[in-house]
Each structure stands twice: as structure tokens, then as C-alpha cells.
Design a protein around this motif. Structure first.
Motif, PDB file in Angstrom:
ATOM      1  N   ASP A   1      36.775 -28.723   8.657  1.00  0.00           N
ATOM      2  CA  ASP A   1      35.514 -28.932   9.362  1.00  0.00           C
ATOM      3  C   ASP A   1      35.312 -30.380   9.772  1.00  0.00           C
ATOM      4  OD1 ASP A   1      34.801 -26.292   9.260  1.00  0.00           O
ATOM      5  OD2 ASP A   1      33.449 -26.520   7.554  1.00  0.00           O
TER       6      ASP A   1
ATOM      7  N   GLN B   1      40.781 -24.308   3.032  1.00  0.00           N
ATOM      8  CA  GLN B   1      39.475 -24.673   3.580  1.00  0.00           C
ATOM      9  C   GLN B   1      39.153 -26.104   3.170  1.00  0.00           C
ATOM     10  OE1 GLN B   1      36.982 -24.297   5.368  1.00  0.00           O
ATOM     11  NE2 GLN B   1      35.141 -24.952   4.341  1.00  0.00           N
TER      12      GLN B   1
ATOM     13  N   THR C   1      41.349 -24.101   7.858  1.00  0.00           N
ATOM     14  CA  THR C   1      40.173 -24.639   8.547  1.00  0.00           C
ATOM     15  C   THR C   1      39.829 -26.021   8.005  1.00  0.00           C
ATOM     16  OG1 THR C   1      38.775 -23.420   6.984  1.00  0.00           O
ATOM     17  CG2 THR C   1      39.147 -22.400   9.105  1.00  0.00           C
TER      18      THR C   1
ATOM     19  N   ASN D   1      33.046 -20.924   6.114  1.00  0.00           N
ATOM     20  CA  ASN D   1      34.382 -20.544   6.609  1.00  0.00           C
ATOM     21  C   ASN D   1      35.120 -19.613   5.644  1.00  0.00           C
ATOM     22  OD1 ASN D   1      33.867 -22.448   8.585  1.00  0.00           O
ATOM     23  ND2 ASN D   1      35.325 -23.956   7.797  1.00  0.00           N
TER      24      ASN D   1
END
Lengths: 341, 341, 341
Positions: free
Chosen positions: A218, A238, A216, B235
Motif C-alpha cells: 500500500d 501484504q 500488495t 487487502n
């Protein structure tokens, strides 16, 4: 599909390797040192596996000059056998069958642009303002959200989600389940509850990046979250809002980088390692697996935290002592230390 | 879409802020302290960035009274600049274009209910017994499984899976890739193999919760897994079966909570932290990043585990000594300690 | 759907349990010790919950003989109450409504084979060379890529991606968001940039495995990544290329195993634990939560790393001392130690 065939001589010439053996020998694939049969090429890079060389059954072995004498088969001598092998192996990759064109089940918004040479798979959804450049390949179930861009020759393997304002460079490879451009975790605490801080930035990914499965990244809160060229992210990583990762850095699986951290170029971050927010890592910093970086690192080099693995019984005794380490240190007359922040 | 425009005077009045500057000045967006141009509002909350104030190019800066004198532009004075900025930024958010109605490609079971004012995107699948309330928005590729409920004004951004018996409150925001209601990890070992323990409970999510990309929240084994109101999950968080998280708690990326743990209200869990099963955390407990909580915590406060990051060479010497810490402690005459459980 | 009903006598007989109570009593479900009503069966396995026994409202409690006298309701006596309860609970599971057949929205390549008794849900995509065996169930949004196999009675709950060359055994259960067969993280560094090492192997998963939500299992670089029979993986686990996990091993949420590691049979890996690449773990090794395994483990037993959770203030003082632990050890005259590798 008939497997590709190449002669050892052609391979040696193509990649500038010294061949010790029959240049006319034909090979049709690659395999491990232990398993490769008589029509396969294998390699020896990690000294851990040198013991397997004597019994190798491959047509040829890519290896360093120093190992060539011990090899009972043909040798392709390389200064970096792993790099040479990577290039050779690519000759035998079965290409993904991506025909240009948009699958009839894909939904492409009127305000999106898909190049004629791009391939859009079943059940993809491409929203307004999105651009899919020439040679890009989208596998099944991808979402390319508003104002996103998939650069030329990039590939979203399957089920990749680009939420909004995500711009990928050229030759970017994104594996299934990755989510780029979701809101960063921006919260402000007001008296007794949380207020969401709007996330208004985007994600910019340079050329030649690779992004692993279920990773992921962002979108930025205000500015963008940025991966420079040739950044390599493994699975389940992340990357929080407004992080910047320098070119040629690589992060192993499950690493996490908190908001607004800046990682230099040519950094290596081990699996499960964490980097706190608003920190800076210099170029060529290596962080070992599952270490936590709590302050900026200005000097290149290797950094670690944690304690060694031990039988649980011994560990428990030592861990209990850690709770009183300051007292122990004072007993031995060690100078007082600044508490860790 | 023309960007929204607001005057500084209108903004100050709306949010109850003191304005030092021209109330007629028009602004059309927000940006960072470093990047904001002459029509943008920015903010200063983190003292780390105070040095950028002198060179700010923004129309106005949201800041504390103590910083106002050092600001060369208009000031919007707030007791908590980050909260005030969050509210101002929301004025400039581009709203997601969600038209009420069900996309023709969505598959809605006969036994499901979708409110007329809800929006269901392409390729969504809504199963029997599911309810999608008024004003809810489902982006592409969402699955709302049997007997799930999506509360009013909630939003599943894209590719969210609610497996079964998941009930979301109002105004819940779920980011792509999140999976709610998958089976908990329930296994019983019989002689020489595993038996699956049926997972029969559900997931209950209160109002105003946010759930990050690729986060997983398992259904309870018997009772439900519960997030109370205003819980905020970043997340890649893992919430196991029968966990309960108190209202207004926030967990940062990659945190994990094992089965049947209970976390109080107003807790903060740092990135990558872990909480073992069947534990209880009191209200207002903070756990720092990558710490592991191995016993219940009854008192509010901040808790940590781990060791500091160091150059690998130094770390290796210290880590080797950790393996013998109990012996070292005994040498200095420290009292015996209960081994860590 | 009317819930299933069973008498206590029938249940006792079916699972070979001693019944203390009325064999004609009818029960229609299972629940927790605290919540079970008069028509439900509950269980007591964890001594932590023994205090709830006196107030139990269930029809019957599955428990050990030693706890039976303290139980005010009917007892089903079992040597392992959790195993017995797991079997009883399965009687009351609501079966997933999977009708054989291929949903009209599913896209099945001409070169794929789907057994007549298999169920393929909406928006699934099944590519050339794939095989879905009899009794297999694919929920919505699954992708079964080229040359993948879904064994008989296996179930992909929803939105599972099998990228390529993934072969699942029989009765394998895969939860949403899992990605099997994505490229391993293979990179070779050439002068100043990365070269991708082609990932040409597959993934082989044995019978009776379970794979959690958003877990990733990469394809091998050359040979396959292998899970033997009855391996159980929780959510968000990362299994890198060419890992091999022995039969009956179980890994808890967020654990990660790096490339070419070999884990034995009957191993237990705690949540968030990490295992570095190219290591070997013997059979029956247990690794506690968030520990990092940095060398091979040859002996069965329990292993740990890390430090205990403490109030942050105390932790900071101790952590600061850890940075100088070697010096402290030398002061007390401890023998020099081999630095940790």
C-alpha cells in the motif's frame, strides 16, 4: 530455439569452481539430482538429498568438497553449492522475448515517458506523469498509474498494477497480480461510522527487489512505504502503509506487515507470519512461519510463537487446558506474571 | 496542478475546531509530525508520538486540548484529532481525473446500461444486464459481469472483477485485484471424488463500503453474500459464500471468514484472523490479529487465541511441553476439562 | 431466459432418489431451506438446520430417510442429500454464454493454437507455443503464456494468468485473479546479498481441478509443480514451487504449502493452514484451520495446532504463562521433553 551449450571447463572457470572431471564435456541444461540426465548439471546442497548422490545420472554435480568423493560423476566443487548452481542455472534460462517498443494496443498517456529501449506489452495502460526507463519490460495488462516510475531493467511480468506515486528502482522484478500503491487502510471512527483517512503518500522500492504474485504494497498515508534495496517478497504478501523494510530482507509467502512497522536489514520472515503495526524489528531478526510479532524486537535472533501440530484428539485435550493455564501455574506456585499485551 | 491552499481560520471554522494561533496563516498540505514543514498541517493522536511534538515544524498541529500547551506551533484542538485530521487531509487530496464517458477501448454489451455521468476506463468489459450508475468511475481493466450493478459514485480503481450478480451500493470503493462474485467453494464428496455444488447466489455490498486490493468475496451458494453499509475490508481478505457482515464492521488485512458465518455490526477483526463457517459473532466483537474463532461469540468484547512471540529456543521448550499440557494439568490436580472442539 | 422446469418425478428418476410426493409437480429452481418458495427444491444435510424443516415452503426437500417424516412437503430421499442436491442444482444453473470463436480484441500469437470449438474472450493474450483445446472457454483479460496448454472443456473465468509452461488438464475451472506459473521463491544468499535462483520448471494440473480466485501456484525450480486430478483449491491459496498435491485433495481458503512439500490423496487442509517445505503428508490427512504442519505426517487422521479463542483478558493471563510452561512442567516433575523443532 536451440538450447545453450557450455563445457564444464568453461563453467568452472567462469564461476571460479574446482572441476573434478572432463573439462571438454558439454552440458545443455540443469535438473534435479534425481532426474538430471547425461547432458545436465545438478547440485547437492541440502543434506536431506545426499542419499541420491550414488545414483546420479547427471554430467556433473555442484557440491561441497566433502561430498565430492561420494559422487560417481564429474564434480564442480563450491563452498556454497546453491549459490554456484544458481549462477550456472542462469546460463540456461530461456530469455523472455522482449522486443523494445510499445505494442500498438498499449495506451500511453501524452504526459508519460517511455524510453526507446523499453518494452511495453499488449493492453498496458501508462498514465500521465509515469516514466518507464530504458530496458524495462512490461508484460501484458500492466497498469503504470500517475507519476509512477519503472526503473531501468525492471520487469513487470504481466498484469501488474502500480496505482499511483510508485517508484521502482533498477532491476526490480514484479510478478503477476501484484498491486503496488493502493490506498492504505486508514479509517477514523466518528460516533457511529467510519471516515476514510486520505492516503497521500507513495511507494518506494529499491534496486534489485523481487515482488511475488498477488502481493500488495500500500501507498503511505503521508510519507512513503519503503522497500530498501534487494528486498525479496514472495507471493500474497501484504505490506501496509508506511512500512519500511530494510535492505536484503526476505519475506516468505502470505506474510503480512501492519502499518508503520519497521523491519531491519537481513531479516527473514517465515510464511504466513504477521508483524503488528508501529513495531520495530532489529537487523537480522528471523521470525518463523505463522508466528505473530506483537512487540518490537531489539536483538537479532530467531523468534517464534504458536503450538506444535498434534493429532487432533491429543491437541483438543491440551488446548482445553490452555484456557486454564494461569490457574495451573498458580497451583504449582509459579510467580505471578505480567499479562501478555 | 497548483496545490490547494486554505487558511487555518477557514479550516477551524469548517470543522468546528478551536484554533490557537494565527487564523490568516495559509497551509497547502498535510504531513507527519516528524516531516511536516512550515506550510503543512500535522496531527498528534497516538501518544506514542508525543515526544516529537517539541520539535515539530508544521504550521499547525491537530491535537487534544491536553497536548496543546506542549505544542510550539499553532494548534487545532479536537476531541478526536484523528477524525479531524482525516477531514482536513481530504481538502488536499488530488482528485482522480475521471472524465465522464466511456473510453473507446472499453467493450460495453448491448444489454448493459452505463449512465451518462459515469466514467469507464480503458479496456473495461461490461457484460449484458450490467448497470453502471451515475458518477461511478471504473479505472482500467475492470470487468463488470452479467447482471452486476455499480452504484452511484462508486469507484473501481483498476482491474477489479465483478463476476456475476454482484450489486454494489453507492460510494463503494474497490481497490485493484479484488474479485467479487467468484464461485464459493462448494463441494460434495461422492464415494471417491468431488462434485461441484453449483453456486447460484450473488454478492450484495451496501453503501460506503471499501474493499481492499486482491480481496475476494464469493457469491452465495443459494442466497447472497452480504456486506451491510459502511463495512471496511483491507487487502487480501477472503469472504466465503453466504457470509453476512454487519454495518460498520472493519476487517484488517488477510482476515478470512468461512462460509455462512454471520458477523455483527461494529465488529473489528484483526489482521490474519480467521472465523470458521456457520458461526455468529455478536455486535461489537473484536478479534485480535491471527486469532481463530471456532465457536459463536454471543457477548461483545475482545477475543484472542495464540501464544506470545518468544526467542525460538525458549519457545521450543515451551511448545514441547504444550503437547503434554493435559498430563501436566492432571498432575497438579486440576479438574478434567471438556476437550476443545 | 426462461428458467428450466423439471418435474419431481423426472428428477427422482434421473438421480435415483425415492420420491415421497406428487411426481407431476413442476419446479423451476433451488433455494435454501429458509427461503425456498413453492416452485423450488431445497435440501437438509446439516443437522444444524433441522429446526427449519417444519416451516419449509419449498416444493420438495432433498433429505435423509430419517428426516422425511418430519417434512411437511414432498421429499426426495437420498443417502447423501448434499451430493444429490448438488446434482439437482446443476440442472438449474444458468449456463455461461460462451460462443466458440476468438473475440476480435484477443491477441493470439502466430505460434499458438486455438481449437475451433474454443471460446476466447475480449482482451485475452495468447502467446507463442500455447494451445487452447476444444471446448475451452477463456473469459476476458486472460493471459495464456508461452508453451501453456488449456485442456478441453477447461474454463478460465476471467483475468487468469498462466505465465509459462503451465499445462491444465480437461475440465479445469480457474477463477479470476489466479496466477499459475509465476517464478518460485528461489534465493541463494551470497555473502551480503541475494542471488535469484532461476525457476525453470512448469506447472501441471490434472483433470477436473478447481482453482480459486487470486490463488497462486508457482512453477517448479527444476521439475514441475503438480496437482493431480480432482484437486480442489479455494481462494487465495499459495502453492510454492515443486509442491505435489495428490488426487482428490481439497484445500480451503488462504492455505499455503511451502516448496517441495508432498501432500497425499484425499487430504483436507483447513483455511489458513500452513505446510512447511520438503514435508510429506500421507493420504487422507486432515489439517484443521490455521494449523501449521512442521514435520511430515505418516498416518492418516486429523491434526491441529494453536490455542482456543478466549476473552482477551483471560487469554492474556494464560498466554503469559505459556512463556514459562517448561518451568511449570519441571516444577510438577514432568519428564524432560525434546524441544520442538
Amino acid at each position: 530455439m536451440t538450447p545453450a551449450q557450455h563445457t564444464l571447463g568453461a563453467i568452472a572457470e567462469r564461476f571460479g569452481l574446482e572441476l573434478r572431471g572432463d573439462p571438454a564435456l558439454r552440458v545443455d541444461g540443469v535438473d534435479t539430482l534425481a532426474n538430471a540426465g547425461a547432458t545436465r548439471i545438478t547440485f547437492l546442497a541440502n543434506p536431506r538429498y545426499r542419499g541420491q548422490l550414488a545414483g546420479v545420472g547427471a554430467a556433473a554435480v555442484v557440491l561441497r568438497a566433502a561430498d565430492a568423493d561420494a559422487c560417481p560423476r564429474a564434480c564442480l566443487v563450491a563452498s556454497d553449492p546453491y549459490v554456484a548452481f544458481a549462477k550456472i542455472a542462469a546460463l540456461f534460462e530461456r530469455a523472455p522475448a522482449a522486443q523494445p517498443g510499445v505494442h500498438p494496443s498499449a495506451i500511453v498517456a501524452a504526459g508519460a515517458q517511455v524510453a526507446a529501449g523499453a518494452s511495453v506489452g499488449p493492453y498496458c495502460v501508462i498514465e500521465d506523469g509515469a516514466v518507464v526507463e530504458d530496458g524495462a519490460v512490461l508484460g501484458p495488462h500492466c497498469v503504470v498509474g500517475r507519476d509512477c516510475r519503472v526503473g531501468a531493467q525492471s520487469r513487470l511480468v504481466a498484469r501488474v498494477t502500480l496505482v499511483q506515486d510508485v517508484r521502482l528502482g533498477k532491476r526490480v522484478l514484479v510478478h503477476p497480480g501484484a498491486v503496488l500503491g493502493a490506498d492504505g487502510f486508514g479509517l477514523a471512527f466518528e460516533r457511529d461510522h467510519w471516515i476514510k483517512v486520505p492516503q497521500l503518500g507513495g511507494v518506494v522500492v529499491g534496486d534489485d527487489c523481487e515482488i511475488g504474485a498477488n502481493t500488495t504494497i500500500d501507498r503511505g498515508a503521508l510519507g512513503d512505504t519503503v522497500l530498501e534495496d534487494d528486498v525479496r517478497l514472495d507471493n500474497q504478501i501484504q505490506i501496509a502503509h508506511n512500512v519500511r523494510i530494510g535492505a536484503h530482507s526476505a519475506l516468505a509467502g502470505c506474510a503480512a506487515v501492519a502499518g508503520s512497522a519497521t523491519i531491519g536489514r537481513y531479516c527473514l520472515v517465515g510464511g504466513g507470519a504477521g508483524i503488528l503495526g508501529h513495531l520495530t524489528l532489529a537487523d537480522r531478526v528471523t521470525v518463523t512461519a505463522m508466528s505473530l510479532v506483537t512487540h518490537s524486537i531489539r536483538e537479532p535472533g530467531e523468534y517464534s510463537s504458536g503450538t506444535p501440530i498434534q493429532p487432533n484428539r491429543q491437541w483438543r485435550r491440551n488446548a482445553a487446558r490452555f484456557k486454564h493455564l494461569d490457574e495451573i501455574a498458580r497451583r504449582v506456585g509459579a510467580a505471578p506474571k505480567e499479562p501478555e499485551s
